[in-house]
Scaffold this motif. Structure first.
Motif, short mmCIF file in Angstrom:
data_model
loop_
_atom_site.label_atom_id
_atom_site.label_comp_id
_atom_site.label_asym_id
_atom_site.label_seq_id
_atom_site.Cartn_x
_atom_site.Cartn_y
_atom_site.Cartn_z
N SER A 65 49.80 57.18 -4.84
CA SER A 65 49.17 58.18 -5.70
C SER A 65 49.02 57.67 -7.13
O SER A 65 49.96 57.10 -7.70
N PRO A 66 47.84 57.89 -7.75
CA PRO A 66 47.65 57.46 -9.15
C PRO A 66 48.12 58.49 -10.17
O PRO A 66 47.97 58.29 -11.37
N TYR A 67 48.66 59.62 -9.71
CA TYR A 67 48.97 60.73 -10.61
C TYR A 67 50.43 61.11 -10.56
O TYR A 67 50.78 62.22 -10.15
N ARG A 68 51.33 60.23 -10.97
CA ARG A 68 52.76 60.57 -10.90
C ARG A 68 53.11 61.73 -11.85
O ARG A 68 53.67 62.74 -11.43
N GLY A 69 52.81 61.56 -13.13
CA GLY A 69 53.16 62.59 -14.11
C GLY A 69 52.44 63.90 -13.88
O GLY A 69 53.02 64.98 -14.04
N LEU A 70 51.17 63.82 -13.50
CA LEU A 70 50.39 65.03 -13.29
C LEU A 70 50.90 65.82 -12.08
O LEU A 70 50.80 67.06 -12.05
N HIS A 71 51.45 65.12 -11.09
CA HIS A 71 52.07 65.83 -9.96
C HIS A 71 53.22 66.70 -10.45
O HIS A 71 53.40 67.83 -9.96
N VAL A 72 54.01 66.18 -11.37
CA VAL A 72 55.16 66.94 -11.89
C VAL A 72 54.67 68.16 -12.67
O VAL A 72 55.21 69.26 -12.52
N VAL A 73 53.63 67.97 -13.49
CA VAL A 73 53.07 69.09 -14.26
C VAL A 73 52.55 70.16 -13.32
O VAL A 73 52.82 71.36 -13.49
N ARG A 74 51.79 69.74 -12.31
CA ARG A 74 51.22 70.71 -11.36
C ARG A 74 52.33 71.45 -10.62
O ARG A 74 52.25 72.68 -10.43
N ALA A 75 53.37 70.73 -10.19
CA ALA A 75 54.47 71.38 -9.48
C ALA A 75 55.20 72.37 -10.39
O ALA A 75 55.61 73.45 -9.94
N GLY A 76 55.36 72.01 -11.66
CA GLY A 76 55.99 72.93 -12.60
C GLY A 76 55.19 74.20 -12.78
O GLY A 76 55.76 75.31 -12.80
N LEU A 77 53.87 74.06 -12.90
CA LEU A 77 53.01 75.24 -13.03
C LEU A 77 53.06 76.08 -11.76
O LEU A 77 53.09 77.32 -11.81
N LYS A 78 53.06 75.42 -10.60
CA LYS A 78 53.13 76.14 -9.33
C LYS A 78 54.44 76.92 -9.21
O LYS A 78 54.45 78.09 -8.79
N LEU A 79 55.54 76.30 -9.62
CA LEU A 79 56.83 76.97 -9.56
C LEU A 79 56.85 78.18 -10.48
O LEU A 79 57.35 79.26 -10.13
N MET A 80 56.29 78.01 -11.69
CA MET A 80 56.22 79.12 -12.64
C MET A 80 55.38 80.27 -12.08
O MET A 80 55.74 81.44 -12.23
N SER A 81 54.26 79.93 -11.45
CA SER A 81 53.39 80.98 -10.90
C SER A 81 54.09 81.73 -9.78
O SER A 81 54.00 82.96 -9.69
N LEU A 82 54.81 81.00 -8.91
CA LEU A 82 55.54 81.65 -7.82
C LEU A 82 56.63 82.57 -8.36
O LEU A 82 56.80 83.69 -7.89
N ILE A 83 57.38 82.09 -9.34
CA ILE A 83 58.47 82.90 -9.89
C ILE A 83 57.92 84.17 -10.54
O ILE A 83 58.48 85.27 -10.38
#
Length: 286
Positions: A65-83
Motif C-alpha cells: 500500500s502507498p498510503y500508510r499514514g492516510l490509512h491511520v487517518v481514515r481509520a481514526g475518522l471511522k472510529l470517531m464516526s462509529l463512536i
C-alpha cells in the motif's frame, strides 16, 4: 440496467442489509450503560478483523500500500464516526438516528463541492435543500422535541462522508482489498488505545453480543458489495431507506420506541434529496 432477476436479488439483499443494520443498532442500544462506546468500537473492529483475517492472510499484500499514514487517518475518522453513532444509538430514539444517517450522501456531495471543487448544479442544490429540510424536521432545533444526542448522529454522518471523500483519492492507487484490511487493522489498534482508558472486562453475554456485532458488520459489507456488483448505485442507494422501517420495527419490539410522524416525513425528504442527487448524477454520466 440490471435484469429483472438481478434487480429482485438486489432488493432482497438490501432488505437483508436493512435488518442487519437494525440488529446492529439494537445491540448497541442493549449494551447502553453496560459497555462503554469506546469498547464497543474496539470490539467491533477487532472481531471484524478476526472474521476477515484468513482472507487477508491469503489474498492481501498489505506492505504494497502507498498510503500508510492516510490509512491511520481514515481509520481514526471511522472510529470517531462509529463512536458518535454508538452514543446516539444508546441515548436517542433509534428511528430518529437512522433517519439522520440517511443524509450521508448529501454530506459527501457538499464535501466534494467544498474540498474537491466539484460543481453544485440545480439538482444538487435541490437535493441539499430537501435534505436540510428533512434533517430540520427530524432534529427540531429549538423545539420541545429537540434531542441534542441527534447532533452526534449528524457528526457521525459527516465524518463518514469525509472518509468517503478520502477513499476517492486512495482508491486511485490502492486496491479495495488493501483498503479494507488496513482499515480493520488500524481501527483495532486505535480502538484498543481508547478502550484501555475505560476498560471493564465484558461478561460472557456482552461478549457474545459484541462478537455478533462484528459478524453482522462483515456480512453487511459483503451484501452491499455484492448488491453494487449486480445493480447500479443509483438503484441500490434509495433501497437503503428500507433500513428505517426495519429499525422502527425492532425498536418497537425490543424497546417500545415508536417512530413519530416527524421522523417519517423528515426521512422521506432526506431520501427524496438523495434520489434527486442520484438521478442528476446518472443523467450527467449518461
Amino acid at each position: 440496467m440490471a435484469s429483472p432477476q438481478a434487480a429482485a436479488l438486489t432488493v432482497a439483499m438490501m432488505v437483508g442489509v436493512a435488518f442487519l443494520n437494525a440488529a446492529d443498532a439494537v445491540i448497541v442500544r442493549a449494551l447502553a450503560g453496560q459497555v462503554h462506546p469506546f469498547m464497543i468500537g474496539f470490539f467491533r473492529a477487532a472481531f471484524g478483523l478476526m472474521f476477515m483475517l484468513p482472507w487477508i492472510l491469503r489474498r492481501v499484500d498489505m506492505a504494497a500500500s502507498p498510503y500508510r499514514g492516510l490509512h491511520v487517518v481514515r481509520a481514526g475518522l471511522k472510529l470517531m464516526s462509529l463512536i458518535a453513532l454508538f452514543i446516539a444509538y444508546q441515548r436517542a430514539p433509534l428511528p430518529d438516528v437512522t433517519a439522520i444517517v440517511f443524509s450521508l450522501p448529501l454530506f459527501v456531495m457538499l464535501g466534494a463541492w467544498l474540498f474537491l471543487a466539484e460543481r453544485l448544479d440545480g439538482a444538487k442544490l435541490v437535493a441539499l435543500a430537501l435534505g436540510l429540510a428533512g434533517m430540520g424536521i427530524v432534529i427540531q432545533p429549538g423545539g420541545q422535541g429537540f434531542d441534542p444526542m441527534l447532533a452526534l448522529a449528524l457528526a457521525g454522518a459527516a465524518l463518514t462522508a469525509s472518509i468517503q471523500l478520502i477513499l476517492k483519492r486512495m482508491g486511485q492507487r490502492d486496491t479495495s482489498d488493501r483498503l479494507v484490511a488496513w482499515n480493520l487493522a488500524c481501527m483495532t489498534v486505535l480502538g484498543l488505545g481508547l478502550a484501555a482508558m475505560v476498560w471493564q472486562t465484558p461478561t460472557g453475554w456482552q461478549l457474545a453480543l459484541l462478537l455478533a456485532q462484528g459478524g453482522l458488520g462483515v456480512l453487511n459489507q459483503a451484501l452491499v458489495t455484492h448488491a453494487l456488483r449486480l445493480s447500479d448505485a443509483s438503484f441500490v442507494g434509495p433501497l437503503d431507506f428500507i433500513r428505517l422501517p426495519a429499525v422502527a420495527l425492532l425498536a418497537w419490539l425490543f424497546f417500545d420506541q415508536t417512530a413519530t410522524a416527524a421522523t417519517w416525513i423528515g426521512a422521506a425528504l432526506i431520501l427524496l434529496g438523495v434520489v434527486v442527487a442520484a438521478r442528476g448524477a446518472h443523467r450527467r454520466a449518461g
